[in-house]
Write a protein that holds these residues in place. Sequence first.
Motif, PDB file in Angstrom:
ATOM      1  N   GLY A 168      15.544  46.277  43.532  1.00  0.00           N
ATOM      2  CA  GLY A 168      14.703  45.102  43.374  1.00  0.00           C
ATOM      3  C   GLY A 168      14.449  44.483  44.740  1.00  0.00           C
ATOM      4  N   GLU A 214       4.879  43.332  34.323  1.00  0.00           N
ATOM      5  CA  GLU A 214       6.076  42.511  34.537  1.00  0.00           C
ATOM      6  C   GLU A 214       7.093  42.814  33.436  1.00  0.00           C
ATOM      7  OE1 GLU A 214       5.961  38.377  36.219  1.00  0.00           O
ATOM      8  OE2 GLU A 214       6.646  37.865  34.195  1.00  0.00           O
ATOM      9  N   ASP A 268       9.409  44.500  42.152  1.00  0.00           N
ATOM     10  CA  ASP A 268       9.103  43.316  42.943  1.00  0.00           C
ATOM     11  C   ASP A 268       9.588  42.100  42.166  1.00  0.00           C
ATOM     12  OD1 ASP A 268       7.878  44.709  45.041  1.00  0.00           O
ATOM     13  OD2 ASP A 268       5.971  44.800  43.954  1.00  0.00           O
ATOM     14  N   VAL A 269      10.710  41.539  42.606  1.00  0.00           N
ATOM     15  CA  VAL A 269      11.423  40.520  41.834  1.00  0.00           C
ATOM     16  C   VAL A 269      10.735  39.172  41.940  1.00  0.00           C
ATOM     17  CG1 VAL A 269      13.618  39.314  41.541  1.00  0.00           C
ATOM     18  CG2 VAL A 269      13.600  41.759  42.137  1.00  0.00           C
ATOM     19  N   LYS A 270      10.546  38.539  40.788  1.00  0.00           N
ATOM     20  CA  LYS A 270       9.964  37.197  40.716  1.00  0.00           C
ATOM     21  C   LYS A 270      10.996  36.141  40.314  1.00  0.00           C
ATOM     22  CE  LYS A 270       5.626  38.617  41.350  1.00  0.00           C
ATOM     23  NZ  LYS A 270       5.593  39.978  40.904  1.00  0.00           N
ATOM     24  N   LEU A 272      13.160  41.286  46.796  1.00  0.00           N
ATOM     25  CA  LEU A 272      12.947  39.839  46.657  1.00  0.00           C
ATOM     26  C   LEU A 272      12.467  39.297  48.005  1.00  0.00           C
ATOM     27  CD1 LEU A 272      13.447  37.473  44.582  1.00  0.00           C
ATOM     28  CD2 LEU A 272      15.621  37.121  45.744  1.00  0.00           C
ATOM     29  N   VAL A 300       8.829  33.622  46.279  1.00  0.00           N
ATOM     30  CA  VAL A 300       9.569  33.107  45.125  1.00  0.00           C
ATOM     31  C   VAL A 300       9.979  31.664  45.373  1.00  0.00           C
ATOM     32  CG1 VAL A 300      10.451  35.390  44.486  1.00  0.00           C
ATOM     33  CG2 VAL A 300      11.787  33.940  46.010  1.00  0.00           C
ATOM     34  N   THR A 349      13.598  39.500  36.519  1.00  0.00           N
ATOM     35  CA  THR A 349      12.216  39.657  36.079  1.00  0.00           C
ATOM     36  C   THR A 349      11.359  40.023  37.279  1.00  0.00           C
ATOM     37  OG1 THR A 349      12.529  37.986  34.351  1.00  0.00           O
ATOM     38  CG2 THR A 349      10.260  38.536  34.947  1.00  0.00           C
ATOM     39  N   GLY A 350      10.496  41.006  37.115  1.00  0.00           N
ATOM     40  CA  GLY A 350       9.642  41.425  38.211  1.00  0.00           C
ATOM     41  C   GLY A 350       8.620  42.450  37.776  1.00  0.00           C
ATOM     42  N   THR A 351       7.802  42.876  38.723  1.00  0.00           N
ATOM     43  CA  THR A 351       6.739  43.836  38.448  1.00  0.00           C
ATOM     44  C   THR A 351       7.160  45.228  38.916  1.00  0.00           C
ATOM     45  OG1 THR A 351       5.078  42.100  38.751  1.00  0.00           O
ATOM     46  CG2 THR A 351       4.306  44.390  38.854  1.00  0.00           C
TER      47      THR A 351
END
Length: 430
Positions: free
Chosen positions: A45, A15, A88-90, A47, A52, A72-74
């Motif tokens: 990104g 992350e 992968d957006v968190k 989403l 989420v 923020t993401g992985t």
Amino acid sequence: MLTTIKDVAAHVGQEVKLGGWLYNKRSSGKIQFLQLRDGTGFIQGVLVKSQVAPEVWEDASKLTQESSLYVTGTVRQDDRAPSGFELDVKHVEIIQVAEEYPITKKEHGVDFLMDHRHLWLRTPRQRAILTIRAEIIRAIQEFLDQKGFTLVDPPVLTPSSCEGTTNLFHTKYFDEDAFLTQSGQLYMEAAAMALRNVYSFGPTFRAEKSKTRRHLIEFWMIEPEMAFVEHEQSLEIQEQMLSYVVQQVLKNCERELKTLDRDISKLEKVQAPFPRITYDEAVELLHREGFTDFKWGEDFGAPHETKIAESFDKPVFITHYPTEIKAFYMKPDPNRPEVVLCADLIAPEGYGEIIGGSQRIDDPALMEERYAAHNLPLEAYQWYLDLRKYGSVPHSGFGLGLERTVAWICGLDHVRETIPFPRMLNRLYP
């Protein structure tokens, strides 16, 4: 952890947090695809609404083109993605929702884009060009530094012209006349007598009322000067330097060249030694190719240089130009004084001269003759004559025009894209 798009490869499966801007966005209703840029690169990104919090989805929905944000993401490897990775957006943290952006994906005219140059720089193409420009500068300085050259900074304000021309920007220096420099060469010759091998890198100005795709009013020059170096050795240094630069760009800017759709097979051929022809041979070539009106003693224009370059797949040196059409400081060939020990390096693909250089006159008596022949004011040039009176030695130098070199290596149609904020005949804004 806060990182950059350039460095995501080191964080696959981890992350990360990126600070950047929204370049573009599309949505399928349940997934938002955020095209992000952060100055170091571009990444998509992804989403997913079901994965989420509702407020994160809502915040992402508010984003407009060029809105600034933290994401923020992985990091996930994806060979289909242009960068090779996706995010992968968190979480999304909005810094600013941008106003309606003037530059869209539709076609814009050149004048519109130049008026918005401060924003146009953000596009992938312009970022790629400026990245390659920076790599060219880095490689040139690295080559010269490794060869033992010392960087010296000549003045921008000068009392006279380097080449005795009138294409100068005039200003007042308190109660004296002064000019913006069109070359640091004369000062670099003085530096070479102190430090042996030197180079300058800085802006130069020429008040030529030219609108061609090769000309800028303000441009940058790299100007090496070398003591105890004669004409032939200077040519070898020039071709070695340019070969090194091109190979460094191929090595370090693969992605940027791809963004520009540059045919790198042509650049891969740029390795020393380069072909050399004399001015006489170039004139004969032009006559064979249909330029029958061209007369010995004339200077080559863009069509002539392009035709000459078409006969070679590498840059080509044209040497031994007529003395009368070259600068006063160039040394005549001892075996044929009607030509000088000089060379222009012509780039392939129609980009014209990118390097001009010569062996300099080291004989004080001959230099005084050239002063008189060119009506040069002794009060402005006395210091330059002094260099021949106090320990004169054979010496040579050359100047590389950065923007033309960038245009050629990038394969651009016009030099206006090679510099962040171009100054042209009818453009001083932004």
